[in-house]
Design a protein around this motif. Sequence first.
Motif, short mmCIF file in Angstrom:
data_model
loop_
_atom_site.label_atom_id
_atom_site.label_comp_id
_atom_site.label_asym_id
_atom_site.label_seq_id
_atom_site.Cartn_x
_atom_site.Cartn_y
_atom_site.Cartn_z
N ILE A 114 0.84 -1.21 0.00
CA ILE A 114 0.00 0.00 0.00
C ILE A 114 0.87 1.25 0.00
CG2 ILE A 114 -1.62 1.34 1.41
CD1 ILE A 114 -2.89 -1.32 2.23
N TRP A 115 1.95 1.23 0.77
CA TRP A 115 2.86 2.39 0.79
C TRP A 115 3.54 2.59 -0.56
CZ3 TRP A 115 4.50 0.64 6.24
CH2 TRP A 115 3.83 1.40 7.21
N GLY A 116 3.50 1.60 -1.43
CA GLY A 116 4.08 1.73 -2.76
C GLY A 116 3.06 2.00 -3.84
N ALA A 117 1.80 2.26 -3.44
CA ALA A 117 0.71 2.42 -4.41
C ALA A 117 0.34 3.89 -4.57
CB ALA A 117 -0.51 1.60 -3.99
N GLY A 118 1.03 4.59 -5.47
CA GLY A 118 0.67 5.97 -5.79
C GLY A 118 0.63 6.87 -4.57
N GLN A 119 -0.44 7.64 -4.46
CA GLN A 119 -0.55 8.59 -3.35
C GLN A 119 -0.87 7.93 -2.02
OE1 GLN A 119 -2.53 12.33 -4.01
NE2 GLN A 119 -2.08 12.33 -6.19
N MET A 120 -1.15 6.62 -2.02
CA MET A 120 -1.27 5.90 -0.75
C MET A 120 0.06 5.88 -0.02
SD MET A 120 -4.43 5.02 -0.46
CE MET A 120 -4.46 3.77 0.82
N ALA A 121 1.15 6.24 -0.73
CA ALA A 121 2.46 6.32 -0.09
C ALA A 121 2.49 7.33 1.04
CB ALA A 121 3.52 6.69 -1.14
N PHE A 122 1.55 8.29 1.04
CA PHE A 122 1.54 9.33 2.07
C PHE A 122 0.72 8.93 3.29
CE2 PHE A 122 2.08 11.58 -2.04
CZ PHE A 122 3.38 12.00 -1.84
N SER A 123 0.26 7.70 3.34
CA SER A 123 -0.53 7.24 4.49
C SER A 123 0.37 7.16 5.73
CB SER A 123 -1.13 5.86 4.20
OG SER A 123 -1.94 5.89 3.05
N LYS A 124 0.01 7.90 6.76
CA LYS A 124 0.85 7.93 7.97
C LYS A 124 0.67 6.67 8.80
CE LYS A 124 1.02 11.75 10.44
NZ LYS A 124 0.71 12.80 11.45
N ILE A 125 -0.59 6.26 9.00
CA ILE A 125 -0.90 5.10 9.84
C ILE A 125 -1.78 4.15 9.03
CG2 ILE A 125 -2.01 4.28 11.95
CD1 ILE A 125 -1.47 7.08 13.15
N ILE A 126 -1.37 2.89 8.93
CA ILE A 126 -2.18 1.86 8.30
C ILE A 126 -2.52 0.81 9.35
CG2 ILE A 126 -2.31 0.10 6.49
CD1 ILE A 126 -0.27 1.67 4.90
N VAL A 127 -3.80 0.55 9.53
CA VAL A 127 -4.28 -0.46 10.47
C VAL A 127 -4.88 -1.60 9.67
CG1 VAL A 127 -5.82 -0.94 12.41
CG2 VAL A 127 -4.77 1.32 12.20
N LEU A 128 -4.30 -2.81 9.81
CA LEU A 128 -4.80 -3.98 9.09
C LEU A 128 -5.55 -4.90 10.05
CD1 LEU A 128 -1.97 -3.25 7.37
CD2 LEU A 128 -2.82 -5.21 6.11
N VAL A 129 -6.71 -5.36 9.58
CA VAL A 129 -7.54 -6.26 10.40
C VAL A 129 -7.95 -7.47 9.57
CG1 VAL A 129 -8.41 -4.41 11.88
CG2 VAL A 129 -9.64 -4.98 9.78
N ASP A 130 -8.43 -8.50 10.26
CA ASP A 130 -8.86 -9.73 9.60
C ASP A 130 -10.19 -9.51 8.88
OD1 ASP A 130 -6.65 -11.21 10.38
OD2 ASP A 130 -7.56 -11.76 12.29
N GLU A 131 -10.56 -10.50 8.09
CA GLU A 131 -11.71 -10.36 7.20
C GLU A 131 -13.04 -10.25 7.94
OE1 GLU A 131 -12.58 -13.87 4.82
OE2 GLU A 131 -11.27 -15.04 6.09
N HIS A 132 -13.11 -10.70 9.21
CA HIS A 132 -14.39 -10.64 9.93
C HIS A 132 -14.65 -9.25 10.49
CE1 HIS A 132 -11.54 -11.25 13.27
NE2 HIS A 132 -12.45 -10.67 14.03
N VAL A 133 -13.69 -8.33 10.39
CA VAL A 133 -13.85 -6.98 10.94
C VAL A 133 -14.33 -6.03 9.84
CG1 VAL A 133 -12.71 -5.07 12.12
CG2 VAL A 133 -12.00 -7.42 12.59
#
Length: 471
Positions: A415-434
């Motif tokens: 995601i940090w390598g995907a265009g302007q998503m590179a400017f995302s300061k905080i990325i929170v990843l969760v499982d599929e049930h969330v």
Amino acid sequence: MPAHDLQSFVAELERRGWLKRISAPVDPRLEICEITDRVTKSGGPALLFENVAGSRFPLLINAFGTRERMCLALGAASFEEIAERVRHVLRPEVPTTLVQKLKKLPELAQLASLAPRIVKGGVSQEVVHTGDADLFSLPVMKCWPLDGHPELCGGSPAQAASAGVSSVNAGSATSAASPAPSADVGRYITLGAVFTKNPDTGERNIGMYRVQLFEPKLAAMHWHPHHDGARHFRRYQQRGRRMPVAIALGGPAVLPYAATCPLPPGVDECLLAGFLQGRGIDLVPCVSQPEIEAPASAEIVIEGYIDPGEDLVLEGPFGDHTGFYSLPDFFPRLHVTALTHRREPIYPSTIVGRPPQEDYWFGKATERIFLPVLQAIVPDLIDYNLPMFGCFHNCVFVRIKKEYPYQARRVMNAIWGAGQMAFSKIIVLVDEHVDVQNEQEVLFQLCSNVDPRRDILFSDGPLDILDHAAP
């Protein structure tokens, strides 16, 4: 189908009861912002101020301030409807029989019709001002008290200039601009679609950059190093040539959104606008800068040039979408050579400030519409959410189907390598049930299940230049 011009869009807003006309006299300096900020944050209607001090033109604001109005501008019942169209383009079904191939022909013909068309004239040039062009004839807003006052942000313009040249655009030197009249300091064009071209390839770009007014024919163009407009500027700088620029106000209802979209360099936003509109955008060569075109149906077009050999100008401060002022810095001077408009134009504007503002719905539309694009880059991704409190780039909630150890870290880096998503300061990843659209559920999982020593990854990378907390 989306409205082909701003006048039609306003008429439809009014027909649906989504627009309020205000005939009482108002001042574009602070007063309109104060009124609109309250209306926007309460989910209120679009506002058409018909009696703006210092200008004969009415001002439209908060036109895109709800999900429903944003969808209306894009000509769809929902953002997801457009996302499905995008998904279909990204993953077309390959025809295998003659009948299937014949059925594909209308689709191919429609795609071919989405490119912009150059026409000889349009309503945007019904009235033309060249020698008498005056930016202050427009009801350009000042939104926040410190806008355009560098002396109130820790020093005078001269002191700021002595600090050195900003890395935004390195010119030959820096200087403060000739000041605007005291009553007009800090007025910014905030909803203009800025048209530029790559001088090497002729590729067009449309960006939405703020423009600060200094004199009747002088303004500052605020763009960031990663913006395509800034890339074009550097190309002209290398060639030692003046850069033609056009700023379109109004036009097709889809145009403001298209101008904000995070498209790859070299991809014409007019193509996206044509895709959203279902037909190509009509463009007309500018009167004084014929190298560049602007929408034939625009309400107002500001034509001009930037001379890369000139001193940069001190621009700002400016109350920004984070709720803080972005500090003064040096940017290119825009010299106005013509101002064209319809006979009875409407000036569109927006507030840039702490959300919710109109730009939240631009960002939410991009989040939903570009989901298929991000999934094509990161197939693990099921859904994502850019929560309002994150101001687009500060926080991203991502939902994945976890299948192996360290998958979340791989997805984060993708995601940090995907265009302007590179400017995302905080990325929170969760499982599929969330459900990432349920922010309280994400925060519950975050607080309940995260081991900070194990589950937090720090990664160095670029942040948005407007992030006041960035090092």
